[in-house]
Design a protein around this motif. Structure first.
Motif, PDB file in Angstrom:
ATOM      1  N   GLY A 137       0.802  -1.218   0.000  1.00  0.00           N
ATOM      2  CA  GLY A 137       0.000   0.000   0.000  1.00  0.00           C
ATOM      3  C   GLY A 137       0.832   1.263   0.000  1.00  0.00           C
ATOM      4  N   SER A 138       2.110   1.119   0.369  1.00  0.00           N
ATOM      5  CA  SER A 138       2.967   2.305   0.452  1.00  0.00           C
ATOM      6  C   SER A 138       3.264   2.930  -0.901  1.00  0.00           C
ATOM      7  CB  SER A 138       4.287   1.926   1.142  1.00  0.00           C
ATOM      8  OG  SER A 138       5.065   1.067   0.315  1.00  0.00           O
ATOM      9  N   VAL A 139       3.060   2.175  -1.974  1.00  0.00           N
ATOM     10  CA  VAL A 139       3.318   2.753  -3.304  1.00  0.00           C
ATOM     11  C   VAL A 139       2.214   3.720  -3.714  1.00  0.00           C
ATOM     12  CG1 VAL A 139       4.532   0.652  -3.975  1.00  0.00           C
ATOM     13  CG2 VAL A 139       2.145   0.922  -4.615  1.00  0.00           C
ATOM     14  N   VAL A 140       1.066   3.640  -3.037  1.00  0.00           N
ATOM     15  CA  VAL A 140      -0.075   4.445  -3.469  1.00  0.00           C
ATOM     16  C   VAL A 140       0.143   5.938  -3.220  1.00  0.00           C
ATOM     17  CG1 VAL A 140      -2.570   4.734  -3.345  1.00  0.00           C
ATOM     18  CG2 VAL A 140      -1.570   2.463  -3.067  1.00  0.00           C
ATOM     19  N   PRO A 141       0.563   6.387  -2.012  1.00  0.00           N
ATOM     20  CA  PRO A 141       0.808   7.827  -1.842  1.00  0.00           C
ATOM     21  C   PRO A 141       1.937   8.336  -2.721  1.00  0.00           C
ATOM     22  CG  PRO A 141       1.566   6.611   0.082  1.00  0.00           C
ATOM     23  CD  PRO A 141       0.744   5.660  -0.747  1.00  0.00           C
ATOM     24  N   ALA A 142       2.939   7.502  -2.992  1.00  0.00           N
ATOM     25  CA  ALA A 142       4.008   7.913  -3.911  1.00  0.00           C
ATOM     26  C   ALA A 142       3.460   8.087  -5.310  1.00  0.00           C
ATOM     27  CB  ALA A 142       5.131   6.884  -3.896  1.00  0.00           C
ATOM     28  N   THR A 143       2.517   7.218  -5.695  1.00  0.00           N
ATOM     29  CA  THR A 143       1.883   7.327  -7.010  1.00  0.00           C
ATOM     30  C   THR A 143       1.108   8.628  -7.133  1.00  0.00           C
ATOM     31  OG1 THR A 143       1.694   4.912  -7.114  1.00  0.00           O
ATOM     32  CG2 THR A 143       0.328   6.189  -8.629  1.00  0.00           C
ATOM     33  N   VAL A 144       0.458   9.036  -6.045  1.00  0.00           N
ATOM     34  CA  VAL A 144      -0.254  10.319  -6.049  1.00  0.00           C
ATOM     35  C   VAL A 144       0.714  11.457  -6.358  1.00  0.00           C
ATOM     36  CG1 VAL A 144      -1.513  11.996  -4.634  1.00  0.00           C
ATOM     37  CG2 VAL A 144      -2.053   9.556  -4.475  1.00  0.00           C
ATOM     38  N   GLY A 145       1.877  11.444  -5.684  1.00  0.00           N
ATOM     39  CA  GLY A 145       2.867  12.487  -5.925  1.00  0.00           C
ATOM     40  C   GLY A 145       3.327  12.533  -7.368  1.00  0.00           C
ATOM     41  N   ILE A 146       3.480  11.355  -7.977  1.00  0.00           N
ATOM     42  CA  ILE A 146       3.903  11.296  -9.375  1.00  0.00           C
ATOM     43  C   ILE A 146       2.802  11.813 -10.305  1.00  0.00           C
ATOM     44  CG2 ILE A 146       4.559   9.713 -11.241  1.00  0.00           C
ATOM     45  CD1 ILE A 146       5.868   7.958  -9.077  1.00  0.00           C
ATOM     46  N   LEU A 147       1.553  11.425 -10.028  1.00  0.00           N
ATOM     47  CA  LEU A 147       0.433  11.827 -10.886  1.00  0.00           C
ATOM     48  C   LEU A 147       0.172  13.323 -10.852  1.00  0.00           C
ATOM     49  CD1 LEU A 147      -2.220   8.989 -10.311  1.00  0.00           C
ATOM     50  CD2 LEU A 147      -0.771   9.370 -12.319  1.00  0.00           C
ATOM     51  N   THR A 148       0.572  13.988  -9.764  1.00  0.00           N
ATOM     52  CA  THR A 148       0.324  15.433  -9.675  1.00  0.00           C
ATOM     53  C   THR A 148       1.095  16.226 -10.729  1.00  0.00           C
ATOM     54  OG1 THR A 148       2.067  15.626  -7.982  1.00  0.00           O
ATOM     55  CG2 THR A 148      -0.212  15.416  -7.208  1.00  0.00           C
ATOM     56  N   ALA A 149       2.024  15.563 -11.413  1.00  0.00           N
ATOM     57  CA  ALA A 149       2.740  16.251 -12.502  1.00  0.00           C
ATOM     58  C   ALA A 149       1.832  16.444 -13.710  1.00  0.00           C
ATOM     59  CB  ALA A 149       3.977  15.451 -12.904  1.00  0.00           C
ATOM     60  N   THR A 150       0.739  15.647 -13.796  1.00  0.00           N
ATOM     61  CA  THR A 150      -0.134  15.726 -14.971  1.00  0.00           C
ATOM     62  C   THR A 150      -1.597  16.015 -14.644  1.00  0.00           C
ATOM     63  OG1 THR A 150      -0.389  13.310 -14.898  1.00  0.00           O
ATOM     64  CG2 THR A 150       1.345  14.196 -16.329  1.00  0.00           C
ATOM     65  N   VAL A 151      -2.018  15.743 -13.397  1.00  0.00           N
ATOM     66  CA  VAL A 151      -3.412  15.993 -13.021  1.00  0.00           C
ATOM     67  C   VAL A 151      -3.444  16.725 -11.683  1.00  0.00           C
ATOM     68  CG1 VAL A 151      -4.243  13.942 -14.236  1.00  0.00           C
ATOM     69  CG2 VAL A 151      -3.652  13.773 -11.813  1.00  0.00           C
ATOM     70  N   PRO A 152      -4.548  17.402 -11.369  1.00  0.00           N
ATOM     71  CA  PRO A 152      -4.650  18.089 -10.071  1.00  0.00           C
ATOM     72  C   PRO A 152      -4.507  17.113  -8.910  1.00  0.00           C
ATOM     73  CG  PRO A 152      -6.389  18.824 -11.554  1.00  0.00           C
ATOM     74  CD  PRO A 152      -5.727  17.647 -12.221  1.00  0.00           C
ATOM     75  N   LEU A 153      -4.077  17.615  -7.756  1.00  0.00           N
ATOM     76  CA  LEU A 153      -3.843  16.774  -6.588  1.00  0.00           C
ATOM     77  C   LEU A 153      -5.096  16.005  -6.182  1.00  0.00           C
ATOM     78  CD1 LEU A 153      -2.109  15.783  -4.245  1.00  0.00           C
ATOM     79  CD2 LEU A 153      -2.672  17.890  -3.007  1.00  0.00           C
ATOM     80  N   GLY A 154      -6.245  16.666  -6.152  1.00  0.00           N
ATOM     81  CA  GLY A 154      -7.481  15.996  -5.752  1.00  0.00           C
ATOM     82  C   GLY A 154      -7.841  14.843  -6.669  1.00  0.00           C
ATOM     83  N   THR A 155      -7.660  15.038  -7.983  1.00  0.00           N
ATOM     84  CA  THR A 155      -7.948  13.978  -8.946  1.00  0.00           C
ATOM     85  C   THR A 155      -7.014  12.788  -8.745  1.00  0.00           C
ATOM     86  OG1 THR A 155      -8.694  15.613 -10.566  1.00  0.00           O
ATOM     87  CG2 THR A 155      -8.133  13.425 -11.394  1.00  0.00           C
ATOM     88  N   ALA A 156      -5.733  13.077  -8.562  1.00  0.00           N
ATOM     89  CA  ALA A 156      -4.757  12.010  -8.328  1.00  0.00           C
ATOM     90  C   ALA A 156      -5.104  11.228  -7.066  1.00  0.00           C
ATOM     91  CB  ALA A 156      -3.355  12.599  -8.217  1.00  0.00           C
ATOM     92  N   MET A 157      -5.475  11.935  -6.009  1.00  0.00           N
ATOM     93  CA  MET A 157      -5.856  11.265  -4.768  1.00  0.00           C
ATOM     94  C   MET A 157      -7.076  10.380  -4.974  1.00  0.00           C
ATOM     95  SD  MET A 157      -5.361  14.477  -2.125  1.00  0.00           S
ATOM     96  CE  MET A 157      -6.136  13.622  -0.738  1.00  0.00           C
TER      97      MET A 157
END
Length: 434
Positions: A365-385
């Motif tokens: 499960g620890s990869v999930v918050p890191a994935t959010v950080g990576i996705l914020t480069a292309t989508v808004p933080l709320g959407t990534a979350m």
């Protein structure tokens, strides 16, 4: 109506064990939530990126994965209470040490070591409380221990504005981490007042009499393999979704919604209040309808809540209400794993099994918050979350379908293996009359 009358039914040993585990979980929660609250300060003062902030969260969670299983194995050999003390000291010591770090890599190392202790404490504490509490009350009592997460989170959130007012941003986060040494004092209480689990002591006595305990890898063999895999996948989804919110909700409130520290504290307070109520509700419900149906119910409720909170155009007033339910549903899901996973395995491998299932869930499960950080480069933080959390909860729901029902299992000896239909019917009768 949900009742707390179970507390009056606990004997002295059960009460002391309950408060030891409650305090341990709560103070460790204070230490772990400090990081989420200081992410904006670390980004501002150390120049970290959002992706690096996500990696630091993952470092702690990866440590928790290793620590949970390792502490479980040790607890099956050396005792529940002894390993519980060691893990609490680890969390306190390494949280405090983080105050003296000044770059990404040193923080990552300390966060990993802190995670070792936190994962171990959660696994061993869950086994201890589950073994000490009688079957008829186990679901409610063991699940309610998770409410202490809300208490620890409340302490850290309450300290945030105080520290922000007294210290500069550069110094404030260091002071915050230094406060993390406080839980070390709990060890003195545990050493003096909390006895070893009677169920573990019986198993240990049998071992000394010549009964050879099974190796820890027994959880991957025979009838245990399916339940180990199902529990580990379910905990991966539950923890993955939780870590998205724990790690990024403070930043989402301040960065995406533009709230000040003072304003965001109010929203977090509602989230914390929900976290206090949710475990009590899960324990009450799971003792009546069963562990598996309770998990599935709360996973559906949490998925809907997250989708509305992060992906729908809701206002600030709605957000604060949804924050309460976010904490309630997540607290419920996390609390249910403590008694349920303990009921899946016999005494000689119970801590190993619970440690792996909880630790594996934290690790994957620890990869999930890191994935959010990576996705914020292309989508808004709320959407990534929202995307990451919903995928995690969907995974957990599918895994819950394969869990055996364990409510009312007798943990003496073989736990659920003794839960024949007659045994489960007897357990259900005890629960209904409690």
């Amino acid at each position: 109506m949900m009742k707390l009358g179970w507390y009056s039914k606990l004997d002295q040993t059960e009460r002391r064990t309950y408060w030891a585990c409650f305090a341990g979980f709560g103070l460790d929660a204070m230490d772990t939530t400090i990081y989420a609250l200081v992410i904006p300060a670390l980004i501002a003062t150390l120049g970290l990126t959002q992706a690096e902030a996500g990696y630091l969260a993952t470092a702690s969670l990866a440590g928790a994965a290793v620590g949970g299983w390792a502490a479980g194995i040790l607890a099956d050999r050396l005792g529940r209470v002894r390993i519980l003390q060691v893990t609490i000291l680890m969390v306190a010591g390494f949280t405090c040490l983080a105050a003296f770090m000044s770059d990404f890599w040193s923080l990552a190392a300390v966060r990993f070591l802190q995670g070792l202790g936190y994962g171990g404490e959660a696994a061993v504490g869950g086994v201890l409380i589950s073994e000490v509490i009688r079957p008829a009350l186990r679901g409610r009592v063991a699940a309610s221990v998770q409410s202490s997460y809300a208490v620890g989170y409340a302490i850290s959130v309450s300290l945030l504005p105080v520290i922000a007012a007294l210290f500069s941003e550069e110094m404030g986060w260091r002071v915050f981490f230094a406060i993390g040494i406080i839980p070390a004092g709990l060890v003195f209480f545990i050493r003096r007042l909390v006895p070893e689990s009677g169920i573990y002591t019986e198993a240990r006595t049998a071992e000394l009499a010549g009964v050879v305990p099974p190796p820890f890898w027994t959880i991957f063999t025979g009838p245990y393999l399916r339940r180990t895999i199902a529990a580990a996948i379910m905990s991966t989804g539950i923890f993955g979704g939780a870590y998205v919110m724990i790690t990024w909700l403070p930043s989402y409130l301040r960065i995406s919604l533009g709230l000040s520290i003072k304003s965001s504290t109010g929203y977090l307070a509602m989230n914390i209040l929900g976290s206090l109520v949710g475990p009590l509700l899960f324990g009450w419900l799971s003792d009546r309808i069963g562990r598996r149906p309770a998990f599935m119910t709360f996973l559906v409720l949490q998925s809907g809540n997250v989708a509305i909170l992060l992906l729908a155009p809701v206002g600030l007033d709605t957000t604060i209400v949804l924050s309460f339910f976010l904490g309630a549903f997540q607290g419920a899901l996390a609390s249910g794993m403590l008694p349920t996973f303990a009921e899946l395995f016999p005494t000689t491998i119970r801590a190993s099994g619970q440690g792996f299932c909880l630790g594996g869930g934290r690790g994957f499960g620890s990869v999930v918050p890191a994935t959010v950080g990576i996705l914020t480069a292309t989508v808004p933080l709320g959407t990534a979350m929202g995307i990451c959390a919903l995928c995690a909860y969907g995974t957990a729901f599918c895994a819950a379908l394969f869990l055996p029902e364990t409510a009312g299992a007798d943990l003496h000896g073989k736990g659920i293996d003794q839960g024949t239909m007659a045994g489960r019917d007897e357990g259900a009768t005890r629960i209904a009359s409690a």
